[in-house]
Design a protein around this motif. Structure first.
Motif, PDB file in Angstrom:
ATOM      1  N   UNK A 115      -7.401 -22.564 -14.705  1.00 23.18           N
ATOM      2  CA  UNK A 115      -7.266 -23.652 -13.733  1.00 23.18           C
ATOM      3  C   UNK A 115      -6.316 -23.257 -12.609  1.00 23.18           C
ATOM      4  N   UNK A 116      -5.218 -22.615 -12.949  1.00 23.07           N
ATOM      5  CA  UNK A 116      -4.255 -22.183 -11.929  1.00 23.07           C
ATOM      6  C   UNK A 116      -4.867 -21.123 -11.015  1.00 23.07           C
ATOM      7  N   UNK A 117      -5.634 -20.203 -11.578  1.00 28.09           N
ATOM      8  CA  UNK A 117      -6.274 -19.166 -10.767  1.00 28.09           C
ATOM      9  C   UNK A 117      -7.337 -19.765  -9.845  1.00 28.09           C
ATOM     10  N   UNK A 118      -8.063 -20.753 -10.332  1.00 27.84           N
ATOM     11  CA  UNK A 118      -9.053 -21.430  -9.484  1.00 27.84           C
ATOM     12  C   UNK A 118      -8.366 -22.173  -8.352  1.00 27.84           C
ATOM     13  N   UNK A 119      -7.267 -22.858  -8.665  1.00 28.14           N
ATOM     14  CA  UNK A 119      -6.550 -23.589  -7.628  1.00 28.14           C
ATOM     15  C   UNK A 119      -5.996 -22.633  -6.582  1.00 28.14           C
ATOM     16  N   UNK A 120      -5.464 -21.498  -7.028  1.00 26.79           N
ATOM     17  CA  UNK A 120      -4.956 -20.498  -6.089  1.00 26.79           C
ATOM     18  C   UNK A 120      -6.083 -19.955  -5.216  1.00 26.79           C
ATOM     19  N   UNK A 121      -7.260 -19.761  -5.817  1.00 23.10           N
ATOM     20  CA  UNK A 121      -8.409 -19.250  -5.055  1.00 23.10           C
ATOM     21  C   UNK A 121      -8.871 -20.256  -4.017  1.00 23.10           C
ATOM     22  N   UNK A 122      -8.730 -21.548  -4.323  1.00 24.96           N
ATOM     23  CA  UNK A 122      -9.195 -22.602  -3.421  1.00 24.96           C
ATOM     24  C   UNK A 122      -8.151 -22.929  -2.361  1.00 24.96           C
ATOM     25  N   UNK A 123      -6.890 -23.006  -2.763  1.00 23.73           N
ATOM     26  CA  UNK A 123      -5.843 -23.537  -1.888  1.00 23.73           C
ATOM     27  C   UNK A 123      -5.084 -22.467  -1.116  1.00 23.73           C
ATOM     28  N   UNK A 124      -5.291 -21.199  -1.439  1.00 22.72           N
ATOM     29  CA  UNK A 124      -4.587 -20.140  -0.730  1.00 22.72           C
ATOM     30  C   UNK A 124      -5.098 -19.974   0.688  1.00 22.72           C
ATOM     31  N   UNK A 125      -4.585 -18.964   1.369  1.00 29.74           N
ATOM     32  CA  UNK A 125      -5.045 -18.670   2.730  1.00 29.74           C
ATOM     33  C   UNK A 125      -6.481 -18.160   2.641  1.00 29.74           C
ATOM     34  N   UNK A 126      -7.412 -18.925   3.151  1.00 34.41           N
ATOM     35  CA  UNK A 126      -8.817 -18.588   2.963  1.00 34.41           C
ATOM     36  C   UNK A 126      -9.237 -18.909   1.541  1.00 34.41           C
ATOM     37  N   UNK A 127     -10.459 -18.651   1.211  1.00 34.79           N
ATOM     38  CA  UNK A 127     -10.985 -18.887  -0.131  1.00 34.79           C
ATOM     39  C   UNK A 127     -11.225 -17.546  -0.811  1.00 34.79           C
ATOM     40  N   UNK A 128     -10.727 -17.409  -2.034  1.00 33.10           N
ATOM     41  CA  UNK A 128     -10.922 -16.173  -2.794  1.00 33.10           C
ATOM     42  C   UNK A 128     -12.223 -16.301  -3.584  1.00 33.10           C
ATOM     43  N   UNK A 129     -13.326 -15.963  -2.934  1.00 28.68           N
ATOM     44  CA  UNK A 129     -14.629 -16.105  -3.585  1.00 28.68           C
ATOM     45  C   UNK A 129     -14.766 -15.190  -4.798  1.00 28.68           C
ATOM     46  N   UNK A 130     -14.099 -14.036  -4.771  1.00 25.31           N
ATOM     47  CA  UNK A 130     -14.170 -13.107  -5.901  1.00 25.31           C
ATOM     48  C   UNK A 130     -13.674 -13.773  -7.176  1.00 25.31           C
ATOM     49  N   UNK A 131     -12.527 -14.432  -7.094  1.00 26.63           N
ATOM     50  CA  UNK A 131     -11.969 -15.110  -8.268  1.00 26.63           C
ATOM     51  C   UNK A 131     -12.854 -16.285  -8.689  1.00 26.63           C
ATOM     52  N   UNK A 132     -13.352 -17.043  -7.715  1.00 25.85           N
ATOM     53  CA  UNK A 132     -14.223 -18.175  -8.045  1.00 25.85           C
ATOM     54  C   UNK A 132     -15.471 -17.706  -8.792  1.00 25.85           C
ATOM     55  N   UNK A 182     -13.660 -27.910  -5.206  1.00 26.77           N
ATOM     56  CA  UNK A 182     -14.689 -26.919  -4.890  1.00 26.77           C
ATOM     57  C   UNK A 182     -15.596 -27.413  -3.770  1.00 26.77           C
ATOM     58  N   UNK A 183     -15.931 -28.681  -3.818  1.00 28.15           N
ATOM     59  CA  UNK A 183     -16.819 -29.251  -2.806  1.00 28.15           C
ATOM     60  C   UNK A 183     -16.160 -29.236  -1.430  1.00 28.15           C
ATOM     61  N   UNK A 184     -14.841 -29.461  -1.397  1.00 25.12           N
ATOM     62  CA  UNK A 184     -14.119 -29.478  -0.119  1.00 25.12           C
ATOM     63  C   UNK A 184     -13.930 -28.079   0.453  1.00 25.12           C
ATOM     64  N   UNK A 185     -13.840 -27.089  -0.423  1.00 33.61           N
ATOM     65  CA  UNK A 185     -13.439 -25.756   0.048  1.00 33.61           C
ATOM     66  C   UNK A 185     -14.592 -24.773   0.172  1.00 33.61           C
ATOM     67  N   UNK A 186     -15.739 -25.071  -0.405  1.00 33.10           N
ATOM     68  CA  UNK A 186     -16.895 -24.177  -0.295  1.00 33.10           C
ATOM     69  C   UNK A 186     -18.033 -24.929   0.384  1.00 33.10           C
ATOM     70  N   UNK A 187     -18.986 -24.193   0.907  1.00 31.81           N
ATOM     71  CA  UNK A 187     -20.075 -24.841   1.640  1.00 31.81           C
ATOM     72  C   UNK A 187     -21.356 -24.039   1.502  1.00 31.81           C
ATOM     73  N   UNK A 188     -22.433 -24.594   1.989  1.00 31.94           N
ATOM     74  CA  UNK A 188     -23.711 -23.894   1.992  1.00 31.94           C
ATOM     75  C   UNK A 188     -24.222 -23.591   0.604  1.00 31.94           C
ATOM     76  N   UNK A 189     -25.018 -22.533   0.519  1.00 23.47           N
ATOM     77  CA  UNK A 189     -25.594 -22.148  -0.761  1.00 23.47           C
ATOM     78  C   UNK A 189     -24.521 -21.817  -1.784  1.00 23.47           C
TER      79      UNK A 189
END
Length: 325
Positions: A94-111, A142-149
């Motif tokens: 959960x912490x790694x997902x939050x860091x991937x979402x809330x950090x500078x940009x989105x860390x798609x690799x971790x997601x 996730x819905x707020x930070x990612x988009x499209x396909x």
């Protein structure tokens, strides 16, 4: 110990004594300077459940939070690794997902790594812990930070709707292989929703049968079809699902290799991969890592980590990888 547990390199310590382990850690952090070797020995020689008991014993005996004490005494990637190891697995996810979402940009690799590889049960626990920790639903973030396909893929995965029955139905495999073809290579444009529906919901045994039928009927792999029909993060996500279905340890071995390739090492990825798989399937990952390389230039995962890392950080990771590969 179950067969699944036996595939990890970190295992439950026999004759476990939480109070004795807590005392070793306290002594390692007392006085001038910190003795890192005892910390490595204690953390590496106990599984995560035992580490939680050690943390409780530490607080009961010394009136201090063990993770906060470790943070105050350690630093850099060594600190990050030890703190990750002291964190319950799903809270760590959960912490790694939050860091991937809330950090500078989105860390798609971790997601992609976490969302594609965790089981339905694990995803449900992650969602509950995420809600408790951040007071917002993981799906909402996730819905707020990612988009499209790619955003749709993340939402499909977070529902945890993959079949839990591992049986294979050949008739359904034939039908859905055709549906994948018709949604991609067999039409103008791409019907992304069909790829989501099948790749995010079928059990991995069924997916492998679908992939076999697809290649038999259409002369190309589903992986090749994904590569030609999609790009960017959604391509990475769909490809990850294919890789996990076909060979999960190899998927993680490739991720480890990517973390250590190029200029510099992606330490966040390296730590997350080794910590999260150390009790699950690291033995198999080490083997997959070795044999995925060219025969005339193979090195063990320990050798790769030793060449990329240094100091106590290196020693901690090597301890987690064990010495028998």
């Amino acid at each position: 110990m179950s067969a699944r547990q036996g595939k990890g390199t970190v295992r439950e310590k026999e004759d476990f004594d939480a109070d004795a382990a807590a005392e070793i850690l306290r002594n390692a952090m007392c006085g001038l300077g910190t003795s890192e070797e005892p910390i490595i020995d204690v953390v590496d020689s106990h599984n995560n459940a035992q580490r939680q008991d050690i943390a409780v014993a530490f607080k009961q005996s010394y009136g201090k939070d063990l993770i906060e004490e470790l943070k105050s005494e350690l630093g850099s990637n060594f600190e990050n690794t030890v703190v990750a190891l002291m964190t319950p697995p799903r809270l760590y996810d959960a912490k790694e997902l939050n860091k991937a979402i809330k950090g500078i940009g989105t860390d798609e690799t971790a997601l992609v790594e976490i969302m594609c590889s965790r089981t339905n049960e694990e995803l449900e626990e992650i969602k509950a812990v995420y809600q408790q920790e951040y007071e917002v639903a993981l799906e909402e973030d996730l819905d707020c930070d990612t988009s499209g396909y790619f955003g749709r893929l993340m939402i499909s995965l977070v529902t945890g709707g993959r079949d839990v029955d591992d049986t294979v139905n050949d008739e359904d495999a034939d039908t859905e292989a055709q549906e994948l073809y018709d949604a991609g290579a067999g039409c103008w444009g791409t019907e992304e929703s069909k790829f989501n529906q099948i790749l995010c919901r079928r059990n991995f045994n069924q997916l492998n049968r679908i992939f076999e039928v697809y290649e038999e009927k259409f002369g190309q792999s589903v992986r090749e079809a994904i590569s030609s029909e999609f790009s960017g993060s959604v391509q990475d996500g769909y490809t990850a699902i294919v890789d996990i279905a076909e060979n999960k340890p190899l998927f993680f071995a490739k991720r480890l290799d990517n973390a250590m390739r190029g200029i510099g090492t992606s330490d966040d990825d390296l730590i997350r991969l080794i910590v999260s798989r150390s009790e699950v399937d690291m033995e198999e990952i080490r083997t997959a890592y070795y044999y995925m390389q060219p025969e005339d230039d193979r090195r063990t995962l320990r050798e790769a980590v030793a060449s990329e890392c240094s100091g106590d950080y290196k020693n901690m990771l090597l301890a987690l990888l064990n010495k028998d590969d």
